[in-house]
Write a protein that holds these residues in place. Structure first.
Motif, PDB file in Angstrom:
ATOM      1  N   ALA A  51       0.831  -1.212   0.000  1.00 54.04           N
ATOM      2  CA  ALA A  51       0.000   0.000   0.000  1.00 54.04           C
ATOM      3  C   ALA A  51       0.865   1.261   0.000  1.00 54.04           C
ATOM      4  O   ALA A  51       0.427   2.308  -0.485  1.00 54.04           O
ATOM      5  N   HIS A  52       2.072   1.155   0.514  1.00 54.73           N
ATOM      6  CA  HIS A  52       2.994   2.302   0.561  1.00 54.73           C
ATOM      7  C   HIS A  52       3.311   2.831  -0.837  1.00 54.73           C
ATOM      8  O   HIS A  52       3.611   4.017  -1.013  1.00 54.73           O
ATOM      9  N   TYR A  53       3.216   1.956  -1.832  1.00 52.19           N
ATOM     10  CA  TYR A  53       3.620   2.333  -3.193  1.00 52.19           C
ATOM     11  C   TYR A  53       2.448   2.820  -4.051  1.00 52.19           C
ATOM     12  O   TYR A  53       2.652   3.157  -5.220  1.00 52.19           O
ATOM     13  N   LEU A  54       1.262   2.885  -3.478  1.00 52.59           N
ATOM     14  CA  LEU A  54       0.100   3.275  -4.268  1.00 52.59           C
ATOM     15  C   LEU A  54       0.224   4.664  -4.904  1.00 52.59           C
ATOM     16  O   LEU A  54      -0.142   4.837  -6.075  1.00 52.59           O
ATOM     17  N   PRO A  55       0.745   5.676  -4.194  1.00 50.55           N
ATOM     18  CA  PRO A  55       0.889   6.984  -4.857  1.00 50.55           C
ATOM     19  C   PRO A  55       1.782   6.927  -6.090  1.00 50.55           C
ATOM     20  O   PRO A  55       1.478   7.552  -7.116  1.00 50.55           O
ATOM     21  N   VAL A  56       2.869   6.186  -6.005  1.00 47.66           N
ATOM     22  CA  VAL A  56       3.765   6.066  -7.157  1.00 47.66           C
ATOM     23  C   VAL A  56       3.074   5.316  -8.284  1.00 47.66           C
ATOM     24  O   VAL A  56       3.137   5.719  -9.458  1.00 47.66           O
ATOM     25  N   LEU A  57       2.399   4.224  -7.966  1.00 43.68           N
ATOM     26  CA  LEU A  57       1.710   3.440  -8.988  1.00 43.68           C
ATOM     27  C   LEU A  57       0.599   4.251  -9.652  1.00 43.68           C
ATOM     28  O   LEU A  57       0.392   4.150 -10.874  1.00 43.68           O
ATOM     29  N   ARG A  58      -0.091   5.079  -8.870  1.00 44.86           N
ATOM     30  CA  ARG A  58      -1.139   5.921  -9.454  1.00 44.86           C
ATOM     31  C   ARG A  58      -0.540   6.938 -10.415  1.00 44.86           C
ATOM     32  O   ARG A  58      -1.104   7.213 -11.478  1.00 44.86           O
ATOM     33  N   ASP A  59       0.599   7.501 -10.039  1.00 46.91           N
ATOM     34  CA  ASP A  59       1.256   8.466 -10.919  1.00 46.91           C
ATOM     35  C   ASP A  59       1.694   7.809 -12.216  1.00 46.91           C
ATOM     36  O   ASP A  59       1.485   8.367 -13.309  1.00 46.91           O
ATOM     37  N   ARG A  60       2.304   6.626 -12.139  1.00 47.25           N
ATOM     38  CA  ARG A  60       2.778   5.943 -13.353  1.00 47.25           C
ATOM     39  C   ARG A  60       1.602   5.552 -14.246  1.00 47.25           C
ATOM     40  O   ARG A  60       1.677   5.684 -15.472  1.00 47.25           O
ATOM     41  N   ALA A  61       0.518   5.094 -13.645  1.00 44.22           N
ATOM     42  CA  ALA A  61      -0.650   4.688 -14.443  1.00 44.22           C
ATOM     43  C   ALA A  61      -1.312   5.889 -15.093  1.00 44.22           C
ATOM     44  O   ALA A  61      -1.734   5.832 -16.253  1.00 44.22           O
ATOM     45  N   ALA A  62      -1.412   6.989 -14.361  1.00 41.72           N
ATOM     46  CA  ALA A  62      -2.088   8.179 -14.889  1.00 41.72           C
ATOM     47  C   ALA A  62      -1.338   8.773 -16.070  1.00 41.72           C
ATOM     48  O   ALA A  62      -1.947   9.332 -16.993  1.00 41.72           O
ATOM     49  N   THR A  63       0.000   8.640 -16.055  1.00 39.53           N
ATOM     50  CA  THR A  63       0.812   9.233 -17.119  1.00 39.53           C
ATOM     51  C   THR A  63       1.296   8.211 -18.136  1.00 39.53           C
ATOM     52  O   THR A  63       1.888   8.583 -19.152  1.00 39.53           O
ATOM     53  N   GLY A  64       1.049   6.921 -17.858  1.00 41.93           N
ATOM     54  CA  GLY A  64       1.544   5.876 -18.748  1.00 41.93           C
ATOM     55  C   GLY A  64       3.059   5.803 -18.769  1.00 41.93           C
ATOM     56  O   GLY A  64       3.664   5.388 -19.757  1.00 41.93           O
ATOM     57  N   SER A  65       3.668   6.174 -17.658  1.00 41.89           N
ATOM     58  CA  SER A  65       5.124   6.271 -17.595  1.00 41.89           C
ATOM     59  C   SER A  65       5.764   4.929 -17.266  1.00 41.89           C
ATOM     60  O   SER A  65       5.313   4.200 -16.381  1.00 41.89           O
ATOM     61  N   ALA A  66       6.863   4.629 -17.969  1.00 40.36           N
ATOM     62  CA  ALA A  66       7.631   3.412 -17.701  1.00 40.36           C
ATOM     63  C   ALA A  66       8.696   3.627 -16.630  1.00 40.36           C
ATOM     64  O   ALA A  66       9.448   2.700 -16.323  1.00 40.36           O
ATOM     65  N   ARG A  67       8.762   4.826 -16.048  1.00 42.90           N
ATOM     66  CA  ARG A  67       9.746   5.100 -15.007  1.00 42.90           C
ATOM     67  C   ARG A  67       9.543   4.161 -13.823  1.00 42.90           C
ATOM     68  O   ARG A  67       8.408   3.904 -13.415  1.00 42.90           O
ATOM     69  N   THR A  68      10.625   3.680 -13.272  1.00 36.60           N
ATOM     70  CA  THR A  68      10.534   2.764 -12.129  1.00 36.60           C
ATOM     71  C   THR A  68      11.103   3.381 -10.854  1.00 36.60           C
ATOM     72  O   THR A  68      11.250   2.683  -9.851  1.00 36.60           O
ATOM     73  N   SER A  69      11.417   4.665 -10.873  1.00 34.75           N
ATOM     74  CA  SER A  69      11.872   5.315  -9.645  1.00 34.75           C
ATOM     75  C   SER A  69      10.756   5.236  -8.614  1.00 34.75           C
ATOM     76  O   SER A  69       9.581   5.426  -8.923  1.00 34.75           O
ATOM     77  N   GLY A  70      11.128   4.927  -7.388  1.00 31.49           N
ATOM     78  CA  GLY A  70      10.142   4.725  -6.334  1.00 31.49           C
ATOM     79  C   GLY A  70       9.606   3.310  -6.292  1.00 31.49           C
ATOM     80  O   GLY A  70       8.822   2.959  -5.400  1.00 31.49           O
TER      81      GLY A  70
END
Length: 268
Positions: free
Chosen positions: A94-113
């Protein structure tokens, strides 16, 4: 609109259609197990569902993980973690949900975080039956249910046809884009000028569909997938072999050898 949101919307519509069109899973428990194992062989080269798998394939999708190749850039990984966190709010994932939401919203392949701690937490969570159930649920909502609905709409009735659409949904998605399952169905229908019925047998229609899918994998409209999809045509060749061999009922044992670099996998 983010890709994962469109996926969820398409799956929700499909699920509503299913509620009105059918009251039960079109596959028996055994047939569904064979279909799941078939997808697992194609995704992870194992008949055992790989809930703990996680890797950066450098294919433009960010991290790829779990039994169906959920991706951090497309949103199905986010949906999986959200589903799990709803059942277990204390999960470290659950700690990673903000990062996962950001990547999904932007379609970003970045894996930082989403570094080694996330990888370790995903693998640890895979030991939990609740997390495995969350993965199963997302697969059903996003892929299996839409595939069964589209198979019924295309007048396909055999278990192998449903498995073919299921695997296609996993790899191509169910969006209405040029590489998605709906587009492949439409191209097949236009090529044959018909859906399965009196004029075209189901086996002939499926053979044509697999040729259409094979061509799409070699030359996808999505430029990002031109890096990896051509290497996956073995899964289509394996499905075509099952069709030629008459495995319409998915009756085990079923043998598949998509990559021809090992002994055939036996689905039981």
């Amino acid at each position: 609109m983010a890709r994962w949101i469109r996926w969820m919307m398409a799956a929700t519509v499909a699920a509503c259609v299913l509620c009105g069109a059918a009251s039960a899973d079109p596959l028996t428990t055994t047939q569904r197990r064979v279909a799941d194992e078939l997808v697992s062989v194609f995704e992870n080269s194992s008949t055992h569902l790989q809930y703990g798998y996680i890797e950066n394939l450098h294919d433009g999708c960010g991290l790829t993980a779990g039994r169906a190749g959920f991706c951090s850039a497309t949103g199905d990984m986010l949906m999986t973690v959200e589903t799990y966190a709803d059942s277990d709010p204390q999960t470290p994932l659950a700690h990673y949900l903000p990062v996962l939401r950001d990547r999904a919203a932007t379609g970003s392949a970045r894996t930082s975080g989403l570094g080694q701690d996330f990888v370790a937490d995903w693998r640890q969570a895979a030991q939990d039956a609740t997390f495995r159930a969350a993965q199963d649920q997302v697969v059903n909502v996003l892929y299996y249910t839409p595939a069964t609905v589209m198979a019924a709409a295309a007048r396909l009735t055999t278990p192998l046809a449903i498995a073919i659409f299921y695997d296609t949904a996993i790899e191509h998605g169910v969006e209405k884009d040029p590489d998605g399952l709906p587009a492949l169905i439409d191209r097949t229908r236009r090529r044959l000028h018909a859906l399965p019925g009196r004029a075209v047998s189901e086996r002939r229609w499926l053979a044509t569909f697999l040729r259409v899918r094979h061509a799409d994998l070699l030359h996808p409209h999505n430029r990002a997938r031109r890096v990896d999809w051509p290497d996956s045509v073995g899964r289509v060749d394996a499905l075509a072999a099952l069709l030629r061999e008459g495995h319409m009922g998915l009756t085990p044992p079923v043998r598949v050898n998509p990559w021809h670099d090992t002994a055939p996998f036996v689905l039981r």
